[in-house]
Design a protein around this motif. Structure first.
Motif, mmCIF file in Angstrom:
data_model
loop_
_atom_site.group_PDB
_atom_site.id
_atom_site.type_symbol
_atom_site.label_atom_id
_atom_site.label_comp_id
_atom_site.label_asym_id
_atom_site.label_seq_id
_atom_site.Cartn_x
_atom_site.Cartn_y
_atom_site.Cartn_z
ATOM 1 N N PRO A 1 23.030 -14.789 4.622
ATOM 2 C CA PRO A 1 23.784 -15.051 3.098
ATOM 3 C C PRO A 1 24.704 -16.249 3.417
ATOM 4 O O PRO A 1 25.266 -16.603 4.629
ATOM 5 C CB PRO A 1 24.845 -13.691 3.537
ATOM 6 N N ASP A 2 25.136 -17.032 2.235
ATOM 7 C CA ASP A 2 25.770 -18.268 2.496
ATOM 8 C C ASP A 2 26.205 -18.522 1.085
ATOM 9 O O ASP A 2 25.628 -18.681 0.173
ATOM 10 C CB ASP A 2 24.566 -19.290 2.598
ATOM 11 N N ASP A 3 27.531 -18.394 1.146
ATOM 12 C CA ASP A 3 28.450 -18.784 0.071
ATOM 13 C C ASP A 3 28.378 -20.363 -0.572
ATOM 14 O O ASP A 3 28.675 -20.415 -1.861
ATOM 15 C CB ASP A 3 29.931 -18.563 0.210
ATOM 16 N N ARG A 4 27.711 -21.219 0.057
ATOM 17 C CA ARG A 4 27.380 -22.756 -0.338
ATOM 18 C C ARG A 4 26.048 -22.566 -0.741
ATOM 19 O O ARG A 4 25.576 -23.867 -1.131
ATOM 20 C CB ARG A 4 27.699 -23.558 0.621
ATOM 21 N N LYS A 5 25.278 -21.599 -1.034
ATOM 22 C CA LYS A 5 23.889 -21.783 -1.289
ATOM 23 C C LYS A 5 23.651 -20.903 -2.560
ATOM 24 O O LYS A 5 24.368 -19.753 -2.767
ATOM 25 C CB LYS A 5 22.843 -21.571 -0.235
ATOM 26 N N ALA A 6 22.578 -21.334 -3.467
ATOM 27 C CA ALA A 6 22.290 -20.514 -4.455
ATOM 28 C C ALA A 6 20.895 -20.391 -5.022
ATOM 29 O O ALA A 6 20.342 -21.347 -4.873
ATOM 30 C CB ALA A 6 23.348 -21.135 -5.652
ATOM 31 N N ALA A 7 20.588 -19.008 -5.442
ATOM 32 C CA ALA A 7 18.922 -19.091 -6.014
ATOM 33 C C ALA A 7 19.059 -18.745 -7.228
ATOM 34 O O ALA A 7 18.032 -18.409 -7.949
ATOM 35 C CB ALA A 7 18.430 -17.941 -5.272
ATOM 36 N N ARG A 8 20.419 -18.470 -8.020
ATOM 37 C CA ARG A 8 20.414 -17.942 -9.301
ATOM 38 C C ARG A 8 19.735 -19.119 -10.326
ATOM 39 O O ARG A 8 18.998 -18.451 -11.315
ATOM 40 C CB ARG A 8 21.797 -17.909 -9.761
ATOM 41 N N LEU A 9 19.681 -20.439 -10.152
ATOM 42 C CA LEU A 9 19.078 -21.460 -11.293
ATOM 43 C C LEU A 9 17.618 -21.372 -10.849
ATOM 44 O O LEU A 9 16.993 -21.383 -11.889
ATOM 45 C CB LEU A 9 19.597 -22.793 -10.936
ATOM 46 N N SER A 10 17.328 -21.181 -9.590
ATOM 47 C CA SER A 10 15.661 -21.033 -9.543
ATOM 48 C C SER A 10 15.361 -19.792 -10.236
ATOM 49 O O SER A 10 14.163 -19.681 -10.951
ATOM 50 C CB SER A 10 15.377 -20.636 -8.104
ATOM 51 N N GLU A 11 16.189 -18.740 -10.096
ATOM 52 C CA GLU A 11 15.813 -17.432 -10.778
ATOM 53 C C GLU A 11 15.606 -17.528 -12.349
ATOM 54 O O GLU A 11 14.786 -17.166 -12.672
ATOM 55 C CB GLU A 11 16.789 -16.227 -10.453
ATOM 56 N N PHE A 12 16.779 -18.156 -12.848
ATOM 57 C CA PHE A 12 16.461 -18.581 -14.345
ATOM 58 C C PHE A 12 15.255 -19.335 -14.685
ATOM 59 O O PHE A 12 14.704 -19.096 -15.677
ATOM 60 C CB PHE A 12 18.022 -19.306 -14.657
ATOM 61 N N GLY A 13 15.150 -20.366 -13.826
ATOM 62 C CA GLY A 13 13.820 -21.094 -14.209
ATOM 63 C C GLY A 13 12.554 -20.108 -14.159
ATOM 64 O O GLY A 13 11.826 -20.489 -15.063
ATOM 65 N N GLU A 14 12.533 -19.306 -13.214
ATOM 66 C CA GLU A 14 11.476 -18.419 -13.253
ATOM 67 C C GLU A 14 11.431 -17.419 -14.486
ATOM 68 O O GLU A 14 10.245 -17.009 -14.891
ATOM 69 C CB GLU A 14 11.536 -17.587 -11.650
ATOM 70 N N MET A 15 12.494 -17.286 -14.808
ATOM 71 C CA MET A 15 12.825 -16.381 -16.109
ATOM 72 C C MET A 15 11.996 -17.121 -17.260
ATOM 73 O O MET A 15 11.350 -16.414 -18.044
ATOM 74 C CB MET A 15 14.129 -15.790 -16.510
ATOM 75 N N ILE A 16 12.331 -18.271 -17.321
ATOM 76 C CA ILE A 16 11.698 -19.009 -18.452
ATOM 77 C C ILE A 16 10.179 -19.218 -18.514
ATOM 78 O O ILE A 16 9.579 -18.885 -19.303
ATOM 79 C CB ILE A 16 12.367 -20.474 -18.499
ATOM 80 N N ARG A 17 9.787 -19.499 -17.149
ATOM 81 C CA ARG A 17 8.413 -19.748 -16.900
ATOM 82 C C ARG A 17 7.612 -18.292 -17.242
ATOM 83 O O ARG A 17 6.591 -18.424 -17.951
ATOM 84 C CB ARG A 17 8.084 -20.085 -15.462
ATOM 85 N N ALA A 18 8.310 -17.069 -16.720
ATOM 86 C CA ALA A 18 7.672 -15.804 -17.089
ATOM 87 C C ALA A 18 7.584 -15.337 -18.350
ATOM 88 O O ALA A 18 6.707 -14.979 -19.129
ATOM 89 C CB ALA A 18 8.459 -14.748 -16.330
ATOM 90 N N ALA A 19 8.579 -15.736 -19.028
ATOM 91 C CA ALA A 19 8.639 -15.678 -20.726
ATOM 92 C C ALA A 19 7.777 -16.100 -21.454
ATOM 93 O O ALA A 19 7.346 -15.759 -22.632
ATOM 94 C CB ALA A 19 10.048 -16.171 -21.090
ATOM 95 N N PHE A 20 7.231 -17.364 -20.905
ATOM 96 C CA PHE A 20 6.066 -18.002 -21.621
ATOM 97 C C PHE A 20 4.505 -17.569 -21.141
ATOM 98 O O PHE A 20 3.585 -18.306 -21.191
ATOM 99 C CB PHE A 20 6.336 -19.384 -21.835
ATOM 100 N N GLY A 21 4.573 -16.802 -20.162
ATOM 101 C CA GLY A 21 3.541 -16.420 -19.613
ATOM 102 C C GLY A 21 2.730 -17.016 -18.274
ATOM 103 O O GLY A 21 1.570 -16.760 -18.063
ATOM 104 N N SER A 22 3.545 -17.978 -17.761
ATOM 105 C CA SER A 22 3.080 -18.567 -16.596
ATOM 106 C C SER A 22 3.431 -17.875 -15.395
ATOM 107 O O SER A 22 4.351 -17.081 -15.242
ATOM 108 C CB SER A 22 3.856 -19.872 -16.509
#
Length: 508
Positions: free
Chosen positions: A330-351
């Motif tokens: 765990p690290d307060d200066r790191k984030a995975a949320r924007l990658s999660e959102f990008g994966e959401m977009i790709r998944a939404a289009f079936g990728s």
């Protein structure tokens, strides 16, 4: 990551997502801090409307998914999670459900309304129950029209003005009153630097009415996300709205991707394809006739209030990391949320979103060159884009010649004519790219959907030295390079040499 570790990670990810959905589904009848709406009708517990929910899309399983159910109040101020995830830790109840209204017209059960405030973003995600909208009392254009049919329409006609009675919520009293005071609006939904804060205006207009006045021509049973957009044709600003709607859905614990209501009068654009793919559909407010009542409505904050936009004027010192890394460290200066959102977009289009990049040698590297093209964006747009790279075609031709004659690995230069590609094709091109090159412009916002190990090369003219895409790359953990121009002309050999250096770093 070896094969066994990858398999274990995916199994763990599936279990986490499955457990999250299980608890969300079984928490729908609780009115607690989890963000679920009260679910009683006529004093009886309502069972889920399964015949309706068959038409709602489930959340996909995402490699970068981190649980959103953590205690938001424990998220450190101005941490990466507070900026990009669930930092909405202060709950404020403006109206509590009252048993006094049970049995009144429309099915019974008192209205309720609350907001979750983020001190980091200075913004709130709000939700309420038994909320009535009368679209005829909102002054704005109809919305959703073909662009060609509304050429010349003024922006003022598209932004909503909420007249008395446009939004009402059922209370237990008999006297009509404003639900939220001006002081509370200033405290929890501040106007900030936006010239028209339409969400603030909407919530400030909501009136509490007695049960005798609360009459509905139709009911919307499933949770619904109300979105007001200001800029709707520019990809960067639309991505901030997509992100705000995504975060609002997760923070309020929706077990399915919600349907949306656009409370604005903007015309239709190509970007609606992604709204439709990300969520379970949408409708413009003016498409409702008479009064419509929402059993559970969520109000998505303006995209201007997301970290994606705020990072342009304030320092957000976060770097991208994988969900697996943050689980372990765990690290307060790191984030995975924007990658999660990008994966959401790709998944939404079936990728596919589960493949691990570069686990085996790549036989062909795609180099995507994002082009700026003339196109008609909105009713007040002349159809001509402002050149950020005066010799774009010359640079593209030089890159094509270099890739055709490259003696190392196979390199495929992709001509990114996004204005003539569907959104699904654009997202696929981003996902399949090893390197993305482009002049500073909204089209580069697509790098939110780029996969790990993608390299970004931005060509920046003197007039457009802005940090939009350097920041997105940083927050996603992508390798980023820039070529700063003294004007708008790029020396082709400089661009070719920079790409050559990047390809060597990729083992090509």
């Amino acid at each position: 990551m070896n094969m066994m570790t990858s398999r274990t990670f995916l199994i763990l990810l599936f279990l986490v997502n499955s457990l999250s959905i299980y608890f969300l589904l079984h928490a729908q009848h609780r009115d607690g801090s989890s963000g679920r709406s009260p679910s009683t009708e006529g004093g009886r517990s309502r069972q889920p409307q399964t015949h309706r929910r068959r038409h709602l899309k489930p959340w996909p399983i995402l490699p970068s998914y981190l649980p959103w159910s953590q205690e938001a109040a424990a998220v450190p101020l101005r941490s990466c999670e507070a900026y990009f995830g669930n930092g909405f830790g202060r709950r404020v109840d403006f109206l509590s459900s009252s048993s006094a209204a049970v049995g009144a017209g429309g099915g019974g059960g008192g209205g309720w309304f609350r907001c979750f405030y983020s001190e980091t973003l200075r913004s709130s995600i709000c939700e309420g129950g038994r909320l009535r909208m009368v679209a005829g009392r909102i002054t704005m254009s109809r919305g959703g029209e073909k662009l060609e049919d509304v050429i010349g329409r003024r922006e003022e006609e598209e932004l909503p003005v909420f007249n008395d009675g446009a939004f009402e919520i059922e209370g237990s009293g008999i006297s009509r009153r404003r639900m939220v005071t001006s002081d509370d609006l200033d405290r929890y939904i501040p106007a900030g630097d936006v010239s028209r804060h339409t969400v603030r205006e909407l919530i400030g207009s909501i009136q509490v009415v007695g049960a005798a006045e609360f009459r509905c021509d139709q009911w919307v049973e499933e949770s619904t996300l109300l979105v007001t957009r200001i800029e709707y044709a520019n990809l960067f600003h639309t991505v901030t709205d997509w992100y705000s709607a995504y975060v609002s859905s997760r923070v309020t614990g929706l077990p399915y991707r919600p349907r949306l209501v656009f409370v604005d009068g903007h015309c239709s654009t190509q970007l609606e394809d992604t709204w439709r793919a990300l969520f379970s559909g949408f409708i413009y407010a003016k498409n409702f006739s008479g009064s419509v009542c929402f059993r559970h409505a969520i109000f998505s904050p303006l995209g201007y209030e997301t970290a994606l936009f705020k990072g342009l004027s304030e320092e957000i010192n976060c770097s991208g990391a994988s969900a697996l890394h943050l689980w372990r460290n765990p690290d307060d200066r790191k984030a995975a949320r924007l990658s999660e959102f990008g994966e959401m977009i790709r998944a939404a289009f079936g990728s596919p979103v589960h493949k691990q990049r570069l686990e085996k040698p790549v036989s062909v590297h795609n180099v995507l060159f994002v082009r700026r093209e003339d196109y008609l964006a909105h009713p007040r747009h002349g159809g001509k884009v402002q050149s950020r790279l005066s010799n774009e075609q010359e640079v593209f031709d030089s890159l094509q010649s270099w890739t055709d004659n490259h003696l190392g690995c196979k390199i495929n230069l992709v001509n990114g004519l996004f204005a003539h590609m569907s959104m699904k094709e654009q997202v696929r091109a981003i996902q399949e790219a090893s390197v993305i090159i482009g002049a500073h412009g909204a089209g580069l916002t697509h790098i939110v959907s780029a996969t790990p190990k993608t390299v970004i090369l931005e060509i920046i003219s003197r007039e457009y030295r802005r940090p939009h895409f350097a920041l997105i790359a940083q927050w996603k953990g992508l390798e980023y390079h820039a070529i700063d121009l003294s004007g708008s002309y790029a020396t082709p050999s400089v661009v070719v040499n920079r790409l050559s250096s990047i390809m060597k770093s990729l083992g090509c």
